[in-house]
Design a protein around this motif. Structure first.
Motif, PDB file in Angstrom:
ATOM      1  N   ASP A 145       0.836  -1.188   0.000  1.00 49.03           N
ATOM      2  CA  ASP A 145       0.000   0.000   0.000  1.00 49.03           C
ATOM      3  C   ASP A 145       0.874   1.241   0.000  1.00 49.03           C
ATOM      4  O   ASP A 145       1.974   1.228   0.518  1.00 49.03           O
ATOM      5  CB  ASP A 145      -0.852  -0.028   1.279  1.00 49.03           C
ATOM      6  N   ASP A 146       0.335   2.297  -0.599  1.00 52.23           N
ATOM      7  CA  ASP A 146       0.999   3.584  -0.476  1.00 52.23           C
ATOM      8  C   ASP A 146       0.829   4.030   0.967  1.00 52.23           C
ATOM      9  O   ASP A 146      -0.205   3.816   1.563  1.00 52.23           O
ATOM     10  CB  ASP A 146       0.356   4.588  -1.434  1.00 52.23           C
ATOM     11  N   ARG A 147       1.853   4.631   1.488  1.00 50.81           N
ATOM     12  CA  ARG A 147       1.877   4.924   2.918  1.00 50.81           C
ATOM     13  C   ARG A 147       2.022   6.428   3.120  1.00 50.81           C
ATOM     14  O   ARG A 147       2.841   7.081   2.477  1.00 50.81           O
ATOM     15  CB  ARG A 147       3.082   4.172   3.515  1.00 50.81           C
ATOM     16  N   TRP A 148       1.180   6.985   3.997  1.00 50.08           N
ATOM     17  CA  TRP A 148       1.353   8.395   4.374  1.00 50.08           C
ATOM     18  C   TRP A 148       2.195   8.460   5.624  1.00 50.08           C
ATOM     19  O   TRP A 148       2.016   7.673   6.548  1.00 50.08           O
ATOM     20  CB  TRP A 148       0.005   9.049   4.673  1.00 50.08           C
ATOM     21  N   ASP A 149       3.112   9.403   5.644  1.00 53.00           N
ATOM     22  CA  ASP A 149       3.898   9.646   6.839  1.00 53.00           C
ATOM     23  C   ASP A 149       3.994  11.165   6.961  1.00 53.00           C
ATOM     24  O   ASP A 149       4.601  11.812   6.117  1.00 53.00           O
ATOM     25  CB  ASP A 149       5.282   9.005   6.690  1.00 53.00           C
ATOM     26  N   GLY A 150       3.343  11.707   7.994  1.00 59.06           N
ATOM     27  CA  GLY A 150       3.254  13.169   8.067  1.00 59.06           C
ATOM     28  C   GLY A 150       2.513  13.675   6.843  1.00 59.06           C
ATOM     29  O   GLY A 150       1.462  13.153   6.496  1.00 59.06           O
TER      30      GLY A 150
ATOM     31  N   LYS B  97       6.872 -11.299   7.025  1.00 61.62           N
ATOM     32  CA  LYS B  97       8.305 -11.092   7.253  1.00 61.62           C
ATOM     33  C   LYS B  97       8.921 -10.087   6.302  1.00 61.62           C
ATOM     34  O   LYS B  97       9.982  -9.542   6.588  1.00 61.62           O
ATOM     35  CB  LYS B  97       9.033 -12.430   7.167  1.00 61.62           C
ATOM     36  N   SER B  98       8.291  -9.838   5.156  1.00 60.32           N
ATOM     37  CA  SER B  98       8.892  -8.884   4.212  1.00 60.32           C
ATOM     38  C   SER B  98       8.237  -7.515   4.311  1.00 60.32           C
ATOM     39  O   SER B  98       8.544  -6.607   3.559  1.00 60.32           O
ATOM     40  CB  SER B  98       8.768  -9.406   2.779  1.00 60.32           C
ATOM     41  N   SER B  99       7.323  -7.347   5.266  1.00 58.13           N
ATOM     42  CA  SER B  99       6.653  -6.054   5.390  1.00 58.13           C
ATOM     43  C   SER B  99       7.589  -5.021   5.991  1.00 58.13           C
ATOM     44  O   SER B  99       8.442  -5.355   6.805  1.00 58.13           O
ATOM     45  CB  SER B  99       5.414  -6.179   6.280  1.00 58.13           C
ATOM     46  N   GLY B 100       7.416  -3.791   5.571  1.00 55.69           N
ATOM     47  CA  GLY B 100       8.231  -2.701   6.106  1.00 55.69           C
ATOM     48  C   GLY B 100       7.954  -2.538   7.591  1.00 55.69           C
ATOM     49  O   GLY B 100       6.872  -2.836   8.073  1.00 55.69           O
ATOM     50  N   SER B 101       8.926  -2.041   8.325  1.00 55.89           N
ATOM     51  CA  SER B 101       8.763  -1.936   9.775  1.00 55.89           C
ATOM     52  C   SER B 101       8.117  -0.614  10.162  1.00 55.89           C
ATOM     53  O   SER B 101       7.765  -0.409  11.318  1.00 55.89           O
ATOM     54  CB  SER B 101      10.119  -2.058  10.457  1.00 55.89           C
ATOM     55  N   LYS B 102       7.959   0.283   9.203  1.00 53.45           N
ATOM     56  CA  LYS B 102       7.444   1.599   9.541  1.00 53.45           C
ATOM     57  C   LYS B 102       5.938   1.631   9.333  1.00 53.45           C
ATOM     58  O   LYS B 102       5.450   1.383   8.235  1.00 53.45           O
ATOM     59  CB  LYS B 102       8.131   2.641   8.649  1.00 53.45           C
ATOM     60  N   ALA B 103       5.186   1.926  10.382  1.00 49.96           N
ATOM     61  CA  ALA B 103       3.737   2.053  10.269  1.00 49.96           C
ATOM     62  C   ALA B 103       3.403   3.407   9.650  1.00 49.96           C
ATOM     63  O   ALA B 103       4.024   4.415   9.984  1.00 49.96           O
ATOM     64  CB  ALA B 103       3.094   1.926  11.646  1.00 49.96           C
ATOM     65  N   GLY B 104       2.451   3.400   8.730  1.00 42.95           N
ATOM     66  CA  GLY B 104       1.992   4.668   8.180  1.00 42.95           C
ATOM     67  C   GLY B 104       1.134   5.404   9.210  1.00 42.95           C
ATOM     68  O   GLY B 104       0.708   4.819  10.203  1.00 42.95           O
ATOM     69  N   THR B 105       0.903   6.672   8.979  1.00 43.07           N
ATOM     70  CA  THR B 105       0.019   7.428   9.865  1.00 43.07           C
ATOM     71  C   THR B 105      -1.016   8.146   9.016  1.00 43.07           C
ATOM     72  O   THR B 105      -0.716   8.594   7.922  1.00 43.07           O
ATOM     73  CB  THR B 105       0.786   8.496  10.668  1.00 43.07           C
ATOM     74  N   ARG B 106      -2.243   8.214   9.504  1.00 46.66           N
ATOM     75  CA  ARG B 106      -3.274   8.977   8.812  1.00 46.66           C
ATOM     76  C   ARG B 106      -3.893   9.965   9.768  1.00 46.66           C
ATOM     77  O   ARG B 106      -4.057   9.679  10.947  1.00 46.66           O
ATOM     78  CB  ARG B 106      -4.387   8.058   8.280  1.00 46.66           C
ATOM     79  N   ARG B 107      -4.275  11.129   9.227  1.00 46.03           N
ATOM     80  CA  ARG B 107      -5.048  12.082  10.015  1.00 46.03           C
ATOM     81  C   ARG B 107      -6.513  11.741   9.824  1.00 46.03           C
ATOM     82  O   ARG B 107      -6.997  11.666   8.702  1.00 46.03           O
ATOM     83  CB  ARG B 107      -4.799  13.508   9.527  1.00 46.03           C
ATOM     84  N   VAL B 108      -7.201  11.555  10.934  1.00 44.62           N
ATOM     85  CA  VAL B 108      -8.582  11.101  10.882  1.00 44.62           C
ATOM     86  C   VAL B 108      -9.486  12.172  11.452  1.00 44.62           C
ATOM     87  O   VAL B 108      -9.182  12.766  12.487  1.00 44.62           O
ATOM     88  CB  VAL B 108      -8.750   9.797  11.692  1.00 44.62           C
ATOM     89  N   SER B 109     -10.585  12.437  10.754  1.00 43.97           N
ATOM     90  CA  SER B 109     -11.588  13.334  11.336  1.00 43.97           C
ATOM     91  C   SER B 109     -12.729  12.465  11.828  1.00 43.97           C
ATOM     92  O   SER B 109     -13.133  11.511  11.174  1.00 43.97           O
ATOM     93  CB  SER B 109     -12.092  14.335  10.300  1.00 43.97           C
ATOM     94  N   THR B 110     -13.205  12.758  13.009  1.00 40.80           N
ATOM     95  CA  THR B 110     -14.228  11.908  13.596  1.00 40.80           C
ATOM     96  C   THR B 110     -15.178  12.751  14.432  1.00 40.80           C
ATOM     97  O   THR B 110     -14.843  13.849  14.850  1.00 40.80           O
ATOM     98  CB  THR B 110     -13.574  10.806  14.462  1.00 40.80           C
ATOM     99  N   THR B 111     -16.369  12.220  14.639  1.00 43.89           N
ATOM    100  CA  THR B 111     -17.335  12.897  15.495  1.00 43.89           C
ATOM    101  C   THR B 111     -17.295  12.238  16.860  1.00 43.89           C
ATOM    102  O   THR B 111     -17.394  11.021  16.967  1.00 43.89           O
ATOM    103  CB  THR B 111     -18.743  12.756  14.897  1.00 43.89           C
TER     104      THR B 111
ATOM    105  N   GLU C 129      12.569   0.121  -2.358  1.00 43.48           N
ATOM    106  CA  GLU C 129      12.147  -0.652  -1.204  1.00 43.48           C
ATOM    107  C   GLU C 129      11.986  -2.090  -1.681  1.00 43.48           C
ATOM    108  O   GLU C 129      11.768  -2.320  -2.860  1.00 43.48           O
ATOM    109  CB  GLU C 129      10.774  -0.132  -0.737  1.00 43.48           C
ATOM    110  N   ARG C 130      12.069  -3.055  -0.765  1.00 44.86           N
ATOM    111  CA  ARG C 130      11.846  -4.451  -1.122  1.00 44.86           C
ATOM    112  C   ARG C 130      10.414  -4.826  -0.779  1.00 44.86           C
ATOM    113  O   ARG C 130       9.965  -4.600   0.341  1.00 44.86           O
ATOM    114  CB  ARG C 130      12.822  -5.360  -0.368  1.00 44.86           C
ATOM    115  N   GLN C 131       9.679  -5.343  -1.751  1.00 35.60           N
ATOM    116  CA  GLN C 131       8.300  -5.786  -1.507  1.00 35.60           C
ATOM    117  C   GLN C 131       8.049  -7.072  -2.279  1.00 35.60           C
ATOM    118  O   GLN C 131       8.766  -7.364  -3.227  1.00 35.60           O
ATOM    119  CB  GLN C 131       7.295  -4.732  -2.019  1.00 35.60           C
ATOM    120  N   LEU C 132       7.033  -7.816  -1.872  1.00 33.80           N
ATOM    121  CA  LEU C 132       6.641  -8.984  -2.651  1.00 33.80           C
ATOM    122  C   LEU C 132       5.842  -8.536  -3.858  1.00 33.80           C
ATOM    123  O   LEU C 132       5.039  -7.612  -3.770  1.00 33.80           O
ATOM    124  CB  LEU C 132       5.769  -9.918  -1.805  1.00 33.80           C
TER     125      LEU C 132
END
Ligand SMILES: [Zn+2]
Ligand SMILES: [Zn+2]
Length: 278
Positions: free
Chosen positions: A51-56, A173-187, A116-119
C-alpha cells in the motif's frame, strides 16, 4: 496551481468521469494524458496488499510494474521522477471503496524516489520504486474519516485471511517496519457523566450482560464500561433508559455482534436501572 478541471479536494468521481475529465486511460495506478499534459496518480487502498503509505504530510507512492523489479525509467515512473522539470501536472486520487475516486489535489515530488523491497503479485521479493509526493498549496495530509479507514482495514484484513500460511509468513516477514500514519476526522459524542455514573452504580461491579464481576479494578473501583444500547452514532439517546454498564468483553461483543437477544436483555436491565437509585 495546475488546472484541476474545476475539482475541489474531497470531490468523488467514478472511473468514467475521471477518465473523461483528465482524458487519461481507465486502468492502472499511474495514468498519463498527453492531451491534458497531466499524470493522475491513484492510490487505491482496495487493490493490493502492499500500500501507499502516508507519513506526516508525505505520501510514499509505489511506482508502476506489478511483477519483477520495478524500473525508474519505465513509463510513468519516469514521468513522475522527472515531473519537477518536465512540466507535467501531477494529481492524486485515493480510493477506499471500489469505483469511488476521491480527489486530493495536485501534488509534487517532495524528495528523491527511493527503492524498497516488496513482494510482487507472484510472491517473489522484488525492488519497487517509491515516490515521496506532497500536496501543493497547504501541503497537508488530507484527513480521512473513520469509516474510510475501517473500509480499507476490513478489506485488507480479508485479503490477509485468504492467504495460505506460507504466503502469510512471507508477507509478514517482508513487510516494512514503519507504520503509516493517517489524520482522521471523527465525530465524538460528549456523554453525560451523571448518566454514565448512574449506570455504573446500578451495576455494582457486575456486568449487566454476562452477570460476571468486572475483570479487574482501577483505583479500587471495579472496571466496567458504559454502553448505549441504541448507539449514539445511530441516533440513540444519552438517557438512563438507554445506558448500561458492561465488562470490556461484553462491550466489544455488543459493538461487533449487537445480537437482538442481547439488546433485549440490556433494555430490560436499563429499565430496572431507571428505578434502582430512587
Ligand atoms: Zn460481561
Ligand atoms: Zn458502547
Amino acid at each position: 496551481m495546475p488546472y484541476a478541471h474545476g475539482l475541489k479536494p474531497g470531490d468523488v468521481l467514478d472511473n468514467d468521469k475521471l477518465t473523461q475529465l483528465f482524458k487519461c486511460g481507465n486502468a492502472g495506478g499511474m495514468r498519463r494524458s498527453k492531451e491534458t499534459n497531466s499524470l493522475v496518480l491513484i492510490s487505491d487502498h482496495t487493490k493490493s496488499l502492499y500500500d501507499d503509505r502516508w507519513d506526516g504530510d508525505i505520501c510514499h507512492y509505489t511506482g508502476m510494474g506489478q511483477v519483477g523489479d520495478q524500473d525508474i525509467n519505465y513509463m510513468q515512473n519516469r514521468t513522475l521522477a522527472e515531473s519537477t522539470t518536465n512540466g507535467v501536472d501531477v494529481y492524486l486520487f485515493e480510493v477506499f471503496k471500489p469505483n469511488q475516486y476521491i480527489y486530493r489535489g495536485p501534488v509534487k515530488l517532495a524528495g528523491r524516489p527511493y527503492t524498497e523491497r516488496q513482494l510482487d503479485r507472484e510472491k517473489n521479493l522484488r525492488t519497487v520504486w517509491v515516490f515521496p509526493v506532497q500536496l501543493l498549496g497547504n501541503n497537508k495530509q488530507p484527513t480521512v474519516t473513520v469509516d474510510e479507514l475501517e473500509d480499507k482495514q476490513a478489506h485488507r484484513e480479508k485479503q490477509a485471511r485468504n492467504l495460505s500460511d506460507a504466503e502469510l509468513a512471507k508477507r509478514a516477514k517482508s513487510s516494512g517496519s514503519k507504520a503509516g500514519t493517517r489524520r482522521v476526522s471523527t465525530t465524538v459524542y460528549e456523554r453525560n457523566e451523571f448518566i454514565a455514573e448512574y449506570a455504573k452504580r446500578c451495576a455494582k461491579g457486575i456486568c449487566q450482560l454476562c452477570d460476571q464481576p468486572a475483570p479487574f479494578s482501577k483505583n479500587g473501583v471495579p472496571f466496567l464500561e458504559v454502553h448505549h444500547i441504541e448507539w449514539l452514532s445511530r441516533g440513540g439517546e444519552d438517557t438512563v433508559e438507554n445506558t448500561v454498564a458492561l465488562c470490556p468483553n461484553c462491550h466489544r461483543k455488543m459493538h461487533i455482534l449487537d445480537l437482538p437477544a442481547d439488546i433485549q436483555k440490556l433494555k430490560s436491565r436499563a429499565r430496572s436501572n431507571a428505578q434502582t437509585l430512587e
